[in-house]
Structures are given as C-alpha cells and as structure tokens.
Enzyme design. Structure first.
Site, PDB file in Angstrom:
ATOM      1  N   GLU A  12       0.121  -4.237  -6.558  1.00 38.44           N
ATOM      2  CA  GLU A  12       0.034  -4.599  -5.138  1.00 38.44           C
ATOM      3  C   GLU A  12       0.701  -3.542  -4.261  1.00 38.44           C
ATOM      4  O   GLU A  12       1.661  -3.829  -3.535  1.00 38.44           O
ATOM      5  CB  GLU A  12       0.725  -5.950  -4.902  1.00 38.44           C
ATOM      6  CG  GLU A  12       0.144  -7.106  -5.703  1.00 38.44           C
ATOM      7  CD  GLU A  12       0.964  -8.393  -5.553  1.00 38.44           C
ATOM      8  OE1 GLU A  12       2.082  -8.340  -4.994  1.00 38.44           O
ATOM      9  OE2 GLU A  12       0.482  -9.427  -6.005  1.00 38.44           O
ATOM     10  N   PRO A  13       0.244  -2.298  -4.294  1.00 39.55           N
ATOM     11  CA  PRO A  13       0.906  -1.260  -3.507  1.00 39.55           C
ATOM     12  C   PRO A  13       0.638  -1.403  -2.014  1.00 39.55           C
ATOM     13  O   PRO A  13      -0.462  -1.787  -1.608  1.00 39.55           O
ATOM     14  CB  PRO A  13       0.274   0.036  -4.026  1.00 39.55           C
ATOM     15  CG  PRO A  13      -1.065  -0.373  -4.522  1.00 39.55           C
ATOM     16  CD  PRO A  13      -0.926  -1.786  -5.026  1.00 39.55           C
ATOM     17  N   GLY A  14       1.641  -1.121  -1.205  1.00 41.02           N
ATOM     18  CA  GLY A  14       1.466  -1.130   0.248  1.00 41.02           C
ATOM     19  C   GLY A  14       1.896   0.220   0.801  1.00 41.02           C
ATOM     20  O   GLY A  14       1.081   1.100   1.085  1.00 41.02           O
ATOM     21  N   ARG A  28      12.039  -0.243  11.789  1.00 44.76           N
ATOM     22  CA  ARG A  28      12.673   0.118  10.505  1.00 44.76           C
ATOM     23  C   ARG A  28      14.051   0.767  10.666  1.00 44.76           C
ATOM     24  O   ARG A  28      14.987   0.395   9.949  1.00 44.76           O
ATOM     25  CB  ARG A  28      11.746   0.993   9.664  1.00 44.76           C
ATOM     26  CG  ARG A  28      10.405   0.318   9.321  1.00 44.76           C
ATOM     27  CD  ARG A  28       9.621   1.039   8.239  1.00 44.76           C
ATOM     28  NE  ARG A  28      10.260   0.890   6.948  1.00 44.76           N
ATOM     29  CZ  ARG A  28      10.981   1.823   6.356  1.00 44.76           C
ATOM     30  NH1 ARG A  28      11.144   2.996   6.921  1.00 44.76           N
ATOM     31  NH2 ARG A  28      11.538   1.585   5.193  1.00 44.76           N
ATOM     32  N   CYS A  83      16.950  -2.626  25.743  1.00 45.15           N
ATOM     33  CA  CYS A  83      18.333  -2.823  26.158  1.00 45.15           C
ATOM     34  C   CYS A  83      19.204  -3.300  25.005  1.00 45.15           C
ATOM     35  O   CYS A  83      19.718  -4.427  25.018  1.00 45.15           O
ATOM     36  CB  CYS A  83      18.373  -3.817  27.312  1.00 45.15           C
ATOM     37  SG  CYS A  83      17.334  -3.239  28.642  1.00 45.15           S
TER      38      CYS A  83
END
Ligand code: LLP
Length: 408
Positions: free
Chosen positions: A272-274, A307, A337
């Site tokens: 299941e690579p993303g 991220r 902010c």
C-alpha cells in the site's frame, strides 16, 4: 529521477517552466509530474515476482485525476473512508480494486463498502469484526475480511507516523488475533480473505519490512495449522523518500526483502505505498510577499502544507528562478497567525520580494492535508506531462468556504 530541476537557472517540472505555471494560475499552487508518478508506480508493479496488488494509498494524494493515472498503470487502491471510496468511483475505479483500512469505520461506511463489492475490509479490532459481521448478516451476504495485525515493531521515524507498536491504536495484537481465527472462519457472514499490517511511514531500512514479514509469516502458518486459507498478505506502505538527505527506499528493495521472507507462500502480496509514489512528484510553489530580517514571509502557510508545523518535517526549498544574486539564509514562514506556521527553519535562497520559491517533496500529504484555517481557500493543483500541463483542481473561492453557512 528528478522531476523538478533547474536548467539555465530556471526551475522546470518535466519540460514546463514553474514560473509560467505560477504566472498563469497564481500562487500558492501545487504542481505534480505525471511521469514521475507513472514511473514510481511501474517500479512497484514490475518488481513483484509473483502475483500481487499494488494498492496506492489514496490518503497520500487523492485527486481523482491522479487516481485515474494510477489505475491506468494497473494499481489498486487503499482507502480509509467512504469519501476516499467515492473519489475512486468518481475516477472510474471498480470496488473490487479497493482495500478498506482504518480504525474507526462507521456502520454506514461498512455497509457502503460491502454493498459496493469491495475487495477487502481490513478490520482493526474485534468490535469492528463483530460490526462487519452484523451488517453483512443484515444485508444477507458475506463480507470480505482482512485482519490487520499489530506486530509490535518500532521503526525509526517521527512518533506520529509510527503505527506498528503495541501501544499504537492500530491493528489487533498478534496473539489475540490468532486466538480468534477459528471463530472468525466459522462465521457464515465473514470470508477471511487476508491478513494485513502497516508498521509506519518514511521507513528507510529493509530490516523493518523483513521483521514485519516474519510476523505475518507466523500468522499465516497458524492459519495453515488451523486448516484455514486466505488469499492475500498485505504488508502496507511506508517506503521512505529523500526530502533533504534521507535514504530513499527503492520499491524493488522493499519487495525483495518481503518476498524473501514469504518465498514459500502463494498468497497474493499486497503493498500500500503512498509517499514513495507521489512524494517527490509534487512541489508547492509560493511567492515571497515580504522580507523582514531573516524571515521570508510567503503566500503559502501551514494550511497549505502542514508537515513542517505538525511533524517538524524538513522540505527542501529552492528558488524558482536563479540569478547571480547572493544567497540569503532565510526562515520561510506563512501568513497564518501562529508562530508554528513555517515551511522551513533555514533555507538558502536568493529570492527577493515578489519572487517565487518551490517547496519540494510536497506531493504526498501536502494538498490532502490542507485546510481552510484563517479562511484561506485551498490552492489549485496542476499536472505536468512532458511539454503540457493542465489544471486538475481549481483554486477554491471564498464562496466555497462560506456558502455552507449561508445555504442552510
Ligand atoms: N497503508 C496504511 C494502512 C496507512 O495507514 C498508510 C499511511 C499507508 C498505507 C501509506 O503509507 P506511506 O507509503 O505513504 O508511508 N501524514 C504523514 C504520514 C501519515 C501516514 C499515514 N498512513 C506525513 O505527512 O508524513
């Protein structure tokens, strides 16, 4: 393979100038390389030495135009919500190519998956298995079941993206799963189709994949011993990419490591690579609005790419147009902010006010994790193929944000 590179000081994605895209669609804007995505998918598909399924993890980049490309290459898909399932259907993908993972599947989502004819629902707890069985009984049918095992393996990556330790919320402890196998296989509304694990993300050592495969081998051997069978072993995703200085995992190395442990087995190998398919296929292009001491204040924020703020993740940032100007050491921050709103703590850039810069490695968990915080509309997505490029998601408008509050 480097899909974003400078030629005579101009940054290109494949054969298209990034500045041209930014001028045309405005900034911030996500740009993806179609050929990078196709080539990474092919690396996985051609590395399998026995029948298997490469299920792209839709959560990494769920744009339906990207899903269509991956389906065209021969991928299947790992989904974690009815929303992701519907994205696949909108891309013309058959439910028989979908595996449904996730710890919190609702009744509606399970019923929707079963009725659609999904390949497998990978359950993560006994309560979930009971729920699947109950819904299948109500629908007078048999649900295809995978059991996600928690192999209790700790990997070397950020704690938020480790998923295979016993204290994590994911999967079922190996011993507990073994103790219930017979009961599950006797249930007339469940068909045990496979076993699954996913130990985490950004894994850069094949030893972890081997260790996980050994745990799965143990489970599958118990399944044999009980005179049961299943048709797939799903080893999840997790291959690392190079963001700044990380070791990239070649699909072939991951598959070889796993196949070596499972060489006596004939079940389908599912992966299941993303990130490793789309991560370095994408960049977020943003404009420097202001320079203030060592800050470059840009027009993309943590709402566009979370991220760095969430995991302290490091992304390489480069100038879109290099000139003979001197490099400056800059902290690249967004307009939101919050002090945590940054894209890079330290980048060497020439950029002046009004110049574009590119945040690389933003194809996976970039656009999909963007939000409307500070009532900022999400950035558009552009897909490049050779000399051509096309819009695959429009920039959101403020109306898109406030209409659900007006049209009640
Ligand atoms: N399969 C399952 C069951 C998963 O939970 C995941 C990712 C994958 C496959 C795909 O993993 P990959 O090949 O992309 O490593 N937002 C974080 C990453 C979260 C990963 C969640 N699960 C980040 O930006 O680093």
């Amino acid at each position: 393979m480097n899909s974003f590179s400078h030629e005579n000081g101009i940054l290109f994605c494949e054969n298209v100038s990034i500045a041209e895209i930014a001028e045309k669609f405005g900034s911030p804007v996500y740009v993806y390389s179609e050929n990078h995505i196709r080539s990474k998918a092919r690396d996985y598909l051609t590395s399998l030495s026995k029948p298997g399924m490469i299920c792209f993890s839709v959560k990494a980049l769920s744009n339906i135009h990207i899903l269509k490309i991956l389906a065209d290459e021969g991928c299947c898909f790992d989904v974690v919500s009815a929303g992701e399932m519907q994205r696949c259907f909108a891309a013309g993908i058959d439910a028989g190519k979908l595996i449904f993972s996730g710890v919190g599947k609702s009744e509606q989502e399970i019923a929707f998956a079963i009725k659609s004819g999904i390949f497998s629902i990978n359950a993560e707890s006994f309560s979930e298995i009971e729920r699947i069985s109950k819904i299948a009984a109500e629908l007078d049918t048999v649900a295809p079941l995978g059991i996600r095992i928690n192999p209790d393996i700790s990997i070397a990556s950020h704690e938020y993206i480790q998923t295979g330790k016993k204290e994590d919320k994911f999967g079922i402890n190996t011993e507990d799963a073994l103790s219930k196998l017979k009961e599950i296989s006797n249930n007339p509304h469940l068909e045990l189709k496979g076993i699954a694990c996913h130990i985490g993300s950004q894994i850069s050592d094949t030893a972890y994949f081997k260790e996980a495969a050994k745990s799965m081998l143990r489970v599958i051997s118990e399944i044999d011993a009980l005179d049961l069978t299943c048709s797939f072993i799903d080893m999840g995703g997790g291959g690392a990419i190079n963001y700044i200085n990380e070791k990239e995992m070649a699909p072939q190395d991951i598959i070889e490591a796993i196949e070596d442990v499972l060489k006596e087995r004939n079940e389908l190998l599912v992966l299941e690579p993303g990130r490793s398919i789309v991560g370095n296929a994408g960049a977020l292009i943003t404009k420097v609005e202001y320079l203030k001491s060592s800050f470059a204040i840009v027009d993309a924020g943590m709402n566009d790419l979370i991220r760095p703020a969430l995991y302290k993740a490091e992304h390489k940032i480069v100038d879109v147009n290099l000139s003979l100007k001197e490099n400056k050491t800059l902290k690249v921050v967004g307009p939101i902010c919050e002090s945590g709103d940054y894209l890079s703590q330290e980048s060497q850039l020439q950029a002046d006010e009004g110049d574009y810069i590119a945040v690389l490695g933003a194809g996976a968990y970039g656009s999909v994790m963007s939000s409307n915080y500070n009532s900022r509309a999400r950035a558009p997505e552009i897909l490049v193929n050779g000399d051509n490029y096309r819009l695959i998601r429009k920039r959101e408008s403020v109306a898109d944000l406030i209409n659900p509050e007006i049209n009640l």
